[in-house]
Design a protein around this motif. Sequence first.
Motif, PDB file in Angstrom:
ATOM      1  N   VAL A  57       0.857  -1.177   0.000  1.00  0.00           N
ATOM      2  CA  VAL A  57       0.000   0.000   0.000  1.00  0.00           C
ATOM      3  C   VAL A  57       0.895   1.230   0.000  1.00  0.00           C
ATOM      4  CG1 VAL A  57      -1.829   1.263   1.207  1.00  0.00           C
ATOM      5  CG2 VAL A  57      -1.808  -1.239   1.206  1.00  0.00           C
ATOM      6  N   SER A  58       0.634   2.138  -0.914  1.00  0.00           N
ATOM      7  CA  SER A  58       1.403   3.388  -0.980  1.00  0.00           C
ATOM      8  C   SER A  58       0.836   4.373   0.044  1.00  0.00           C
ATOM      9  CB  SER A  58       1.320   3.970  -2.396  1.00  0.00           C
ATOM     10  OG  SER A  58       1.962   5.228  -2.442  1.00  0.00           O
ATOM     11  N   VAL A  59       1.709   4.898   0.881  1.00  0.00           N
ATOM     12  CA  VAL A  59       1.306   5.854   1.922  1.00  0.00           C
ATOM     13  C   VAL A  59       1.899   7.208   1.560  1.00  0.00           C
ATOM     14  CG1 VAL A  59       1.335   6.436   4.361  1.00  0.00           C
ATOM     15  CG2 VAL A  59       1.210   4.029   3.643  1.00  0.00           C
ATOM     16  N   THR A  60       1.026   8.197   1.354  1.00  0.00           N
ATOM     17  CA  THR A  60       1.445   9.556   1.025  1.00  0.00           C
ATOM     18  C   THR A  60       1.139  10.460   2.200  1.00  0.00           C
ATOM     19  OG1 THR A  60       0.954   9.168  -1.311  1.00  0.00           O
ATOM     20  CG2 THR A  60       1.195  11.458  -0.597  1.00  0.00           C
ATOM     21  N   LEU A  61       2.146  11.200   2.651  1.00  0.00           N
ATOM     22  CA  LEU A  61       1.975  12.079   3.799  1.00  0.00           C
ATOM     23  C   LEU A  61       1.502  13.454   3.328  1.00  0.00           C
ATOM     24  CD1 LEU A  61       5.177  11.207   5.863  1.00  0.00           C
ATOM     25  CD2 LEU A  61       2.995   9.992   5.706  1.00  0.00           C
ATOM     26  N   ALA A  62       0.584  14.047   4.074  1.00  0.00           N
ATOM     27  CA  ALA A  62       0.047  15.373   3.748  1.00  0.00           C
ATOM     28  C   ALA A  62      -0.060  16.184   5.026  1.00  0.00           C
ATOM     29  CB  ALA A  62      -1.322  15.273   3.071  1.00  0.00           C
ATOM     30  N   ASP A  63       0.461  17.413   4.964  1.00  0.00           N
ATOM     31  CA  ASP A  63       0.398  18.321   6.114  1.00  0.00           C
ATOM     32  C   ASP A  63      -0.654  19.408   5.943  1.00  0.00           C
ATOM     33  OD1 ASP A  63       2.434  16.952   7.385  1.00  0.00           O
ATOM     34  OD2 ASP A  63       3.993  18.175   6.445  1.00  0.00           O
ATOM     35  N   THR A  64      -1.151  19.589   4.738  1.00  0.00           N
ATOM     36  CA  THR A  64      -2.165  20.610   4.479  1.00  0.00           C
ATOM     37  C   THR A  64      -3.287  20.006   3.660  1.00  0.00           C
ATOM     38  OG1 THR A  64      -1.105  21.379   2.437  1.00  0.00           O
ATOM     39  CG2 THR A  64      -0.412  22.427   4.508  1.00  0.00           C
ATOM     40  N   LEU A  65      -4.405  20.704   3.632  1.00  0.00           N
ATOM     41  CA  LEU A  65      -5.538  20.229   2.855  1.00  0.00           C
ATOM     42  C   LEU A  65      -5.224  20.249   1.365  1.00  0.00           C
ATOM     43  CD1 LEU A  65      -8.450  19.252   2.906  1.00  0.00           C
ATOM     44  CD2 LEU A  65      -9.212  21.630   2.913  1.00  0.00           C
ATOM     45  N   GLY A  66      -4.437  21.210   0.917  1.00  0.00           N
ATOM     46  CA  GLY A  66      -4.039  21.251  -0.483  1.00  0.00           C
ATOM     47  C   GLY A  66      -3.214  20.042  -0.884  1.00  0.00           C
ATOM     48  N   GLN A  67      -2.266  19.644  -0.019  1.00  0.00           N
ATOM     49  CA  GLN A  67      -1.463  18.458  -0.310  1.00  0.00           C
ATOM     50  C   GLN A  67      -2.333  17.204  -0.335  1.00  0.00           C
ATOM     51  OE1 GLN A  67       1.691  18.289   2.564  1.00  0.00           O
ATOM     52  NE2 GLN A  67       2.649  20.212   1.883  1.00  0.00           N
ATOM     53  N   ALA A  68      -3.277  17.097   0.594  1.00  0.00           N
ATOM     54  CA  ALA A  68      -4.177  15.940   0.600  1.00  0.00           C
ATOM     55  C   ALA A  68      -5.045  15.923  -0.657  1.00  0.00           C
ATOM     56  CB  ALA A  68      -5.042  15.977   1.853  1.00  0.00           C
ATOM     57  N   ARG A  69      -5.483  17.078  -1.113  1.00  0.00           N
ATOM     58  CA  ARG A  69      -6.305  17.160  -2.325  1.00  0.00           C
ATOM     59  C   ARG A  69      -5.521  16.679  -3.546  1.00  0.00           C
ATOM     60  NH1 ARG A  69      -6.656  22.236  -2.577  1.00  0.00           N
ATOM     61  NH2 ARG A  69      -8.303  22.425  -1.011  1.00  0.00           N
ATOM     62  N   ARG A  70      -4.283  17.140  -3.695  1.00  0.00           N
ATOM     63  CA  ARG A  70      -3.476  16.735  -4.845  1.00  0.00           C
ATOM     64  C   ARG A  70      -3.135  15.240  -4.782  1.00  0.00           C
ATOM     65  NH1 ARG A  70      -1.278  21.859  -3.672  1.00  0.00           N
ATOM     66  NH2 ARG A  70       0.334  20.912  -2.351  1.00  0.00           N
ATOM     67  N   ALA A  71      -2.906  14.731  -3.555  1.00  0.00           N
ATOM     68  CA  ALA A  71      -2.557  13.315  -3.428  1.00  0.00           C
ATOM     69  C   ALA A  71      -3.738  12.410  -3.797  1.00  0.00           C
ATOM     70  CB  ALA A  71      -2.103  13.017  -2.003  1.00  0.00           C
ATOM     71  N   THR A  72      -4.936  12.766  -3.392  1.00  0.00           N
ATOM     72  CA  THR A  72      -6.107  11.934  -3.721  1.00  0.00           C
ATOM     73  C   THR A  72      -6.453  12.024  -5.204  1.00  0.00           C
ATOM     74  OG1 THR A  72      -7.523  13.781  -3.020  1.00  0.00           O
ATOM     75  CG2 THR A  72      -7.072  12.048  -1.400  1.00  0.00           C
ATOM     76  N   ARG A  73      -6.218  13.182  -5.810  1.00  0.00           N
ATOM     77  CA  ARG A  73      -6.528  13.310  -7.235  1.00  0.00           C
ATOM     78  C   ARG A  73      -5.590  12.470  -8.096  1.00  0.00           C
ATOM     79  NH1 ARG A  73      -7.539  19.893  -7.797  1.00  0.00           N
ATOM     80  NH2 ARG A  73      -9.578  19.920  -6.727  1.00  0.00           N
ATOM     81  N   SER A  74      -4.347  12.302  -7.650  1.00  0.00           N
ATOM     82  CA  SER A  74      -3.387  11.517  -8.420  1.00  0.00           C
ATOM     83  C   SER A  74      -3.483  10.023  -8.158  1.00  0.00           C
ATOM     84  CB  SER A  74      -1.964  11.995  -8.110  1.00  0.00           C
ATOM     85  OG  SER A  74      -1.671  11.817  -6.731  1.00  0.00           O
ATOM     86  N   ALA A  75      -4.289   9.591  -7.171  1.00  0.00           N
ATOM     87  CA  ALA A  75      -4.429   8.169  -6.846  1.00  0.00           C
ATOM     88  C   ALA A  75      -5.685   7.605  -7.497  1.00  0.00           C
ATOM     89  CB  ALA A  75      -4.473   7.974  -5.331  1.00  0.00           C
ATOM     90  N   THR A  76      -5.678   6.286  -7.750  1.00  0.00           N
ATOM     91  CA  THR A  76      -6.826   5.645  -8.397  1.00  0.00           C
ATOM     92  C   THR A  76      -7.903   5.249  -7.397  1.00  0.00           C
ATOM     93  OG1 THR A  76      -5.636   3.544  -8.276  1.00  0.00           O
ATOM     94  CG2 THR A  76      -5.438   4.817 -10.315  1.00  0.00           C
ATOM     95  N   ASP A  77      -7.533   4.680  -6.286  1.00  0.00           N
ATOM     96  CA  ASP A  77      -8.510   4.229  -5.292  1.00  0.00           C
ATOM     97  C   ASP A  77      -7.983   4.581  -3.898  1.00  0.00           C
ATOM     98  OD1 ASP A  77     -10.710   3.071  -4.132  1.00  0.00           O
ATOM     99  OD2 ASP A  77      -9.911   1.025  -4.240  1.00  0.00           O
ATOM    100  N   PRO A  78      -8.029   5.868  -3.530  1.00  0.00           N
ATOM    101  CA  PRO A  78      -7.377   6.281  -2.282  1.00  0.00           C
ATOM    102  C   PRO A  78      -8.263   6.072  -1.058  1.00  0.00           C
ATOM    103  CG  PRO A  78      -8.244   8.199  -3.388  1.00  0.00           C
ATOM    104  CD  PRO A  78      -8.571   7.025  -4.281  1.00  0.00           C
ATOM    105  N   THR A  79      -7.587   6.003   0.090  1.00  0.00           N
ATOM    106  CA  THR A  79      -8.224   6.024   1.399  1.00  0.00           C
ATOM    107  C   THR A  79      -7.548   7.123   2.204  1.00  0.00           C
ATOM    108  OG1 THR A  79      -8.673   3.647   1.345  1.00  0.00           O
ATOM    109  CG2 THR A  79      -8.720   4.723   3.500  1.00  0.00           C
ATOM    110  N   VAL A  80      -8.329   7.959   2.828  1.00  0.00           N
ATOM    111  CA  VAL A  80      -7.785   9.083   3.608  1.00  0.00           C
ATOM    112  C   VAL A  80      -7.813   8.721   5.081  1.00  0.00           C
ATOM    113  CG1 VAL A  80      -8.095  11.491   4.300  1.00  0.00           C
ATOM    114  CG2 VAL A  80      -8.412  10.820   1.915  1.00  0.00           C
TER     115      VAL A  80
END
Length: 414
Positions: A81-104
């Motif tokens: 499972v790929s784990v992407t770290l996000a410190d801001t809402l903008g980073q979380a938004r970009r990370a979910t948009r680039s993933a196919t089936d994300p879980t937050v």
Amino acid sequence: MTATLRERPDGTNAPALTPTLRVSARRWLFWILAGAGAILVSVAAALLAGGSKAGGTPLAADNAGEAGGRALVEVLRDRGVSVTLADTLGQARRATRSATDPTVFFSDAAGYLDAAGLAEMAALAPRTVLADPHFAALQALAPGVGFGGVSGADSLPAECDLAAAVKAGELSPGGTTLTLIGQDGPGRATLTGCFPSDGDRYSLIERTVGDHTLTLLADGSKLSNGSIGTFGNAALALNLLGQGDTVVWYLPTLADVAETGPPSLGELTPGWVTPTLVLGALTALAAFVWRGRRFGPLVAENLPVTVRARETMEGRARLYARGDARLHAIDALRMGALQRLATRLGLPRTAGADEIVLAVAAITGRPTDQVGTVLIGAIPASDRELVALSDQIEDLERRAIRQATPPSHGRMSP
């Protein structure tokens, strides 16, 4: 001990002993103990502060301390499972948009996100796991869920049909709980409680709306490094977060707080202050108008009583005598005599007492120190001396005026 010489009052030298180390230490004992105590308190405070920060940010993906979440992140990555770290809402938004089936995965114990930010965060991915939800998060995302207090059950079995909970079997006991308090939204949300304690309190509640799932984990410490390996905590976390290919690990920071600037003075001032100030100003203006009225021009009016100078002098003399103020009395006599002498001798008004004394001594032929004693220096110690000194002042003034007055020449008869 060493000895030095100290001079006596009679001029001879006397030995003076230098204080020993024991005497000096006894004198400074209090300050030494106080300094040592201050150092101990500082060290203890530093240790306590360091100990309180040793856990780091709770559930942080890079925190290997007891409260961190690094162990869970590493296990997820080992499982592909790929784990992407996000410190801001903008980073979380970009990370979910680039993933196919994300879980937050989301936790905001400090409450950095407002209601709008929470709603946007919950809509980023089809699956959202919210750990340690606070009151604002529940109000914005799950209004039918409330706080249930601390669990007192000895065991927390799943007792629900959610796949992740069934695979976990049982969670570590204790921790905070959530409860169902009423209708959640307009009736289109499904709420499922798992790991109950005391009947209607749950350690996990899942809220499903269509194809979107929001999982509320009451106590996020069950996913921490110190607790993830106990009971079924790891199985629950892996089955909740490992359903997709990507996990966006989002812990908000101060960067998510809107920059609104410091509040203005008007925003900090209570609402009753302005009306009170206006009322006070109007009251003051009315008082000025009322007390400042004039009933015509001022009229000069003679005093009804005329006080003679002799009566004033006698009254002041009685006051001086009653208060035993001989110095004040003789000073009053001297001031009057000095003013009159300066005028009769032709001295300027700015002439000082020393100049007047020199002029009087020159015109009367008396020694300067004797004139200065009479006009300035002598202090009467008794009433008898006061009377004698006043007579001397009067005599000196009479002699000086007599010498300063030119003789008058009579007419010569033919």
